[in-house]
Design a protein around this motif. Structure first.
Motif, PDB file in Angstrom:
ATOM      1  N   SER A 295       0.952  -1.283  -0.141  1.00 58.34           N
ATOM      2  CA  SER A 295      -0.043   0.059  -0.058  1.00 58.34           C
ATOM      3  C   SER A 295       1.001   1.140  -0.150  1.00 58.34           C
ATOM      4  CB  SER A 295      -0.858  -0.039   1.346  1.00 58.34           C
ATOM      5  OG  SER A 295      -0.267  -0.207   2.308  1.00 58.34           O
ATOM      6  N   ARG A 296       2.108   1.008   0.550  1.00 56.69           N
ATOM      7  CA  ARG A 296       2.856   2.495   0.728  1.00 56.69           C
ATOM      8  C   ARG A 296       3.037   2.851  -0.760  1.00 56.69           C
ATOM      9  NH1 ARG A 296       7.927  -0.036   3.963  1.00 56.69           N
ATOM     10  NH2 ARG A 296       8.819   2.041   3.744  1.00 56.69           N
ATOM     11  N   MET A 297       3.492   1.806  -1.496  1.00 56.96           N
ATOM     12  CA  MET A 297       3.783   2.370  -3.180  1.00 56.96           C
ATOM     13  C   MET A 297       2.656   2.748  -3.693  1.00 56.96           C
ATOM     14  SD  MET A 297       6.478  -1.005  -4.074  1.00 56.96           S
ATOM     15  CE  MET A 297       6.722  -0.248  -5.592  1.00 56.96           C
ATOM     16  N   THR A 298       1.491   2.256  -3.644  1.00 56.85           N
ATOM     17  CA  THR A 298       0.186   2.891  -3.999  1.00 56.85           C
ATOM     18  C   THR A 298      -0.085   4.298  -3.803  1.00 56.85           C
ATOM     19  OG1 THR A 298      -0.722   0.641  -4.137  1.00 56.85           O
ATOM     20  CG2 THR A 298      -2.161   2.444  -4.539  1.00 56.85           C
ATOM     21  N   GLU A 299       0.313   4.573  -2.545  1.00 58.31           N
ATOM     22  CA  GLU A 299       0.003   5.906  -1.764  1.00 58.31           C
ATOM     23  C   GLU A 299       1.009   6.750  -2.299  1.00 58.31           C
ATOM     24  OE1 GLU A 299      -0.030   5.323   2.128  1.00 58.31           O
ATOM     25  OE2 GLU A 299      -1.818   4.235   2.459  1.00 58.31           O
ATOM     26  N   SER A 300       2.321   6.321  -2.625  1.00 57.84           N
ATOM     27  CA  SER A 300       3.280   7.285  -2.841  1.00 57.84           C
ATOM     28  C   SER A 300       3.300   7.424  -4.484  1.00 57.84           C
ATOM     29  CB  SER A 300       4.776   6.540  -2.816  1.00 57.84           C
ATOM     30  OG  SER A 300       4.892   5.330  -3.838  1.00 57.84           O
TER      31      SER A 300
ATOM     32  N   GLU B 270       0.229   8.168  -5.792  1.00 57.66           N
ATOM     33  CA  GLU B 270      -0.751   8.964  -5.897  1.00 57.66           C
ATOM     34  C   GLU B 270      -0.197  10.400  -5.336  1.00 57.66           C
ATOM     35  OE1 GLU B 270      -5.378   9.704  -4.175  1.00 57.66           O
ATOM     36  OE2 GLU B 270      -4.115   7.978  -3.658  1.00 57.66           O
ATOM     37  N   LEU B 271       0.706  10.330  -4.368  1.00 60.40           N
ATOM     38  CA  LEU B 271       1.250  11.552  -3.943  1.00 60.40           C
ATOM     39  C   LEU B 271       2.204  12.132  -5.078  1.00 60.40           C
ATOM     40  CD1 LEU B 271       2.575  10.967  -0.474  1.00 60.40           C
ATOM     41  CD2 LEU B 271       0.976  12.436  -1.035  1.00 60.40           C
ATOM     42  N   CYS B 272       2.861  11.326  -5.828  1.00 59.74           N
ATOM     43  CA  CYS B 272       3.561  11.799  -7.108  1.00 59.74           C
ATOM     44  C   CYS B 272       2.433  12.788  -8.101  1.00 59.74           C
ATOM     45  CB  CYS B 272       4.510  10.885  -7.762  1.00 59.74           C
ATOM     46  SG  CYS B 272       5.915  10.205  -6.995  1.00 59.74           S
TER      47      CYS B 272
ATOM     48  N   ASP C 117      -7.295  21.565  -7.787  1.00 59.97           N
ATOM     49  CA  ASP C 117      -8.746  21.542  -7.544  1.00 59.97           C
ATOM     50  C   ASP C 117      -9.502  20.815  -8.413  1.00 59.97           C
ATOM     51  OD1 ASP C 117      -8.423  23.734  -5.851  1.00 59.97           O
ATOM     52  OD2 ASP C 117      -8.938  25.428  -7.204  1.00 59.97           O
ATOM     53  N   GLU C 118      -9.115  20.476  -9.602  1.00 54.94           N
ATOM     54  CA  GLU C 118      -9.686  19.551 -10.360  1.00 54.94           C
ATOM     55  C   GLU C 118      -9.654  18.160  -9.849  1.00 54.94           C
ATOM     56  OE1 GLU C 118      -9.088  17.550 -14.903  1.00 54.94           O
ATOM     57  OE2 GLU C 118      -8.621  19.780 -14.633  1.00 54.94           O
ATOM     58  N   LYS C 119      -8.413  17.916  -9.471  1.00 54.90           N
ATOM     59  CA  LYS C 119      -8.134  16.353  -8.681  1.00 54.90           C
ATOM     60  C   LYS C 119      -8.931  16.376  -7.471  1.00 54.90           C
ATOM     61  CE  LYS C 119      -4.600  12.972  -7.457  1.00 54.90           C
ATOM     62  NZ  LYS C 119      -4.991  11.973  -8.474  1.00 54.90           N
ATOM     63  N   ARG C 120      -9.141  17.312  -6.837  1.00 54.86           N
ATOM     64  CA  ARG C 120      -9.805  17.315  -5.591  1.00 54.86           C
ATOM     65  C   ARG C 120     -11.208  17.157  -5.814  1.00 54.86           C
ATOM     66  NH1 ARG C 120     -10.011  21.620  -0.513  1.00 54.86           N
ATOM     67  NH2 ARG C 120     -11.914  20.693   0.491  1.00 54.86           N
ATOM     68  N   GLY C 121     -11.819  17.786  -6.931  1.00 54.31           N
ATOM     69  CA  GLY C 121     -13.130  17.470  -7.332  1.00 54.31           C
ATOM     70  C   GLY C 121     -13.314  16.211  -7.744  1.00 54.31           C
ATOM     71  N   HIS C 122     -12.761  15.545  -8.348  1.00 54.82           N
ATOM     72  CA  HIS C 122     -12.786  14.178  -8.634  1.00 54.82           C
ATOM     73  C   HIS C 122     -12.859  13.456  -7.429  1.00 54.82           C
ATOM     74  CE1 HIS C 122     -12.240  10.466 -10.816  1.00 54.82           C
ATOM     75  NE2 HIS C 122     -11.337  10.120 -10.354  1.00 54.82           N
ATOM     76  N   LEU C 123     -11.959  13.560  -6.613  1.00 57.59           N
ATOM     77  CA  LEU C 123     -12.196  12.873  -5.221  1.00 57.59           C
ATOM     78  C   LEU C 123     -13.295  12.972  -4.425  1.00 57.59           C
ATOM     79  CD1 LEU C 123     -10.854  10.910  -3.071  1.00 57.59           C
ATOM     80  CD2 LEU C 123      -9.699  12.902  -2.028  1.00 57.59           C
ATOM     81  N   ASP C 124     -13.826  14.389  -4.716  1.00 52.86           N
ATOM     82  CA  ASP C 124     -15.050  14.718  -3.897  1.00 52.86           C
ATOM     83  C   ASP C 124     -16.346  13.832  -4.548  1.00 52.86           C
ATOM     84  OD1 ASP C 124     -13.798  16.310  -2.071  1.00 52.86           O
ATOM     85  OD2 ASP C 124     -14.306  17.940  -3.297  1.00 52.86           O
ATOM     86  N   ARG C 125     -16.146  13.745  -5.814  1.00 49.26           N
ATOM     87  CA  ARG C 125     -17.371  12.992  -6.538  1.00 49.26           C
ATOM     88  C   ARG C 125     -17.231  11.546  -6.370  1.00 49.26           C
ATOM     89  NH1 ARG C 125     -15.741  16.694 -10.658  1.00 49.26           N
ATOM     90  NH2 ARG C 125     -14.213  15.339 -11.570  1.00 49.26           N
TER      91      ARG C 125
END
Length: 573
Positions: free
Chosen positions: A534-539, A541-543, A555-563
């Motif tokens: 899981s640490r590699m999956t999270e890293s 996403e952080l990249c 903001d666009e990425k956050r909107g995708h997560l909010d949806r």
């Protein structure tokens, strides 16, 4: 003055030395403080010259301790507590008190006429140690499990119960309806004053002095002592005033800052408080040891009599009903506090307090050992309870029996934690046909109830037991997914679990998680076909997040997560 400084230095050095030793052998430092006080006091080496002065200082420690306890009581969490916690806490507290008073009266302890030993011991026996329980559950990483949350919920409501007892405690010798109403009116006046001042005055003042740490500390102490003296003026106890002062600040933003500033000062005075309590423990007599043994035996037995039945009746299963009873099987630091208040008020004799202190020491050691091995104890008790006729959640209906007898699930999730919860939610959002091929094996009753209600196959059982795996039908499954990290598994590890699964089902595809990078090769060697890191999956996403920040697209990425989060209803939210 010289005697006072000498006594304080001696108590502090002794407490620190024995505290270090207690930590090295895995015991609570409070035990060390009590033992240190006993050794320094009149029953030991009689080194302390001014025990009365130490008593005054320890009373300050008691006031600061109750202030801090008040700061840690979250009224919002109590209000939001689920039915399971509220019902089980009420049954445990009221049941223990009622049984305790009756039990100690039968032993010949007084109840009335100015002597309330049976009542104080009944109340003391109903309380459990927050310090010991939180430390052990934290070390075992079980604070966020269902039994851990139930245990903590009961502890919070025990603190609320103590507030109610302290409200009537000063009036015990004249407990008429009119006197009780007057006491409650005084409590109401104290609470109302504290809440109004903390709501409309203190926020403004603390905001103005927030950048001056010394004034924040002095302001917190001033509020604590002011409320304590107000309680004394209203013929309540100073201790209750300190508790109310803390509770009145607990829900406001500056509570954490106040707690951080007061903690070090509190720790010093609380150390002297418990050393002072230790000084009052006499050399054990047969009668005191007999009372201590009776109190200890009653405390352990009463936890199972008052905690297990309500949780079992609320369909929490045998395991989740037993674990909180084991966790709560000791006396609280507050029990010592209440007995000290009772002695000062003239309500009880020194024998009751001495027996309680002795019992606290013994049960703290026993319960720490038992909590560390609670899962092994439960594994021993569950089969015995089933033999006497108690049904567990794996014996509750024909639908589940059919699932377990015939196996039949193509994909099996072994254990159910946050990753598995998100997987089920994603499959539901996609209306995936794969859902009908999935079965879950877990012993969390909340998971069992919610998944069953949503139509997902679920088998109640401990994946650490080979018999559970065989009975659940893992031998016929095509895909076996281990979804719980090592630190949450009980009695096994993912490597051991993979070896068992491969022995039962040589052909299945096995997926398992790795907590550490070094675990990956061990899991493959054990028979896993794919290892989740899981640490590699999270890293990864952080990249991506860093790239979106550089591109101005956060903001666009956050909107995708909010949806994705919108209208998402996971089993483990």
């Amino acid at each position: 003055m010289n005697d006072l400084l000498f006594d304080m230095a001696l108590c502090t050095v002794t407490a620190w030395t024995l505290g270090v030793a207690a930590q090295l052998i895995g015991q609570p430092v409070i035990l060390a403080y009590l033992v240190g006080g006993f050794l320094l006091g009149p029953s030991g080496l009689h080194f302390v010259r001014s025990q009365e002065t130490i008593g005054v200082i320890s009373e300050l420690g008691l006031i600061f301790l109750l202030f801090m306890i008040g700061l840690e009581i979250d009224l919002k969490k109590i209000i939001r507590s689920g039915r399971v916690i509220i019902v089980s806490a009420a049954a445990q507290i009221v049941g223990c008190c009622a049984l305790g008073v009756a039990f100690f009266v039968m032993l010949g302890l007084p109840l009335g006429g100015g002597h309330w030993d049976a009542l104080y011991l009944g109340v003391a026996a109903s309380l459990s140690s927050t310090v010991i329980i939180v430390k052990v559950l934290y070390d075992k990483r079980e604070l966020d499990t269902l039994p851990g949350r139930v245990t903590l919920g009961i502890l919070v409501l025990q603190d609320l119960f103590v507030i109610l007892f302290l409200a009537i405690q000063p009036s015990l010798n004249d407990l008429r309806i009119s006197v009780l109403l007057i006491s409650l009116a005084r409590v109401g006046a104290l609470v109302a004053t504290a809440l109004l001042v903390s709501r409309y005055v203190l926020p403004f003042l603390f905001y103005r002095i927030a950048r001056l740490p010394e004034l924040v500390l002095v302001g917190a102490l001033a509020w604590c002592l002011f409320t304590s003296e107000l309680a004394e003026y209203l013929h309540l106890s100073r201790e209750m005033g300190a508790l109310v002062a803390g509770v009145s600040l607990s829900t406001f933003p500056y509570a954490l800052d106040v707690a951080a500033k007061v903690t070090s000062l509190r720790d010093f005075f609380v150390t002297l408080f418990f050393v002072g309590v230790g000084m009052t423990i006499p050399i054990p007599t047969m009668s005191m040891l007999g009372l201590a043994f009776a109190l200890g035996a009653f405390t352990i037995l009463s936890r199972f009599l008052t905690t297990f039945p309500p949780l079992y009746a609320l369909r929490q299963g045998l395991r989740a009903s037993l674990l909180p009873a084991i966790n709560l099987s000791q006396l609280s630091e507050f029990s010592l506090v209440l007995l000290q208040i009772g002695v000062v008020s003239g309500h009880i004799g020194n024998d009751a307090k001495a027996a309680t202190s002795f019992t606290f020491v013994v049960l703290a050691a026993i319960s720490t050992f038992a909590m560390g091995r609670s899962n092994a104890i439960v594994r021993t008790l569950v089969p015995l309870l089933k033999r006497v006729g108690l049904r567990d959640l794996d014996q509750v209906g024909p639908r589940d029996a059919e699932t377990t007898q015939h196996g039949g699930a193509r994909i099996m999730l072994l254990g159910f934690f946050r990753t598995a919860s998100s997987l089920i939610a994603d499959l539901e959002a996609r209306n995936s046909a794969t859902l009908k091929d999935i079965a879950v094996i877990d012993f969390n009753p909340v998971v069992f109830q919610k998944l069953s209600a949503s139509g997902i196959k679920v088998i109640y059982g401990d994946i650490g037991q080979r018999e559970t795996l065989v009975h659940a039908g893992v031998g016929e499954a095509e895909v076996l997914i281990c979804s719980v990290p090592d630190f949450l598994l009980k009695g096994t590890t993912n490597e051991r679990l993979v070896r068992q699964l491969r022995a039962i089902n040589p052909k299945a595809v096995i997926v398992a998680p790795a907590d550490l990078l070094s675990d990956v090769e061990d899991l493959y060697a054990a028979g896993a076909d794919y290892v989740l890191v899981s640490r590699m999956t999270e890293s990864t996403e952080l990249c991506e997040i860093l790239e979106t920040i550089d591109g101005g697209l956060l903001d666009e990425k956050r909107g995708h997560l909010d949806r994705r989060l919108k209208n998402r209803h996971e089993v483990l939210a």
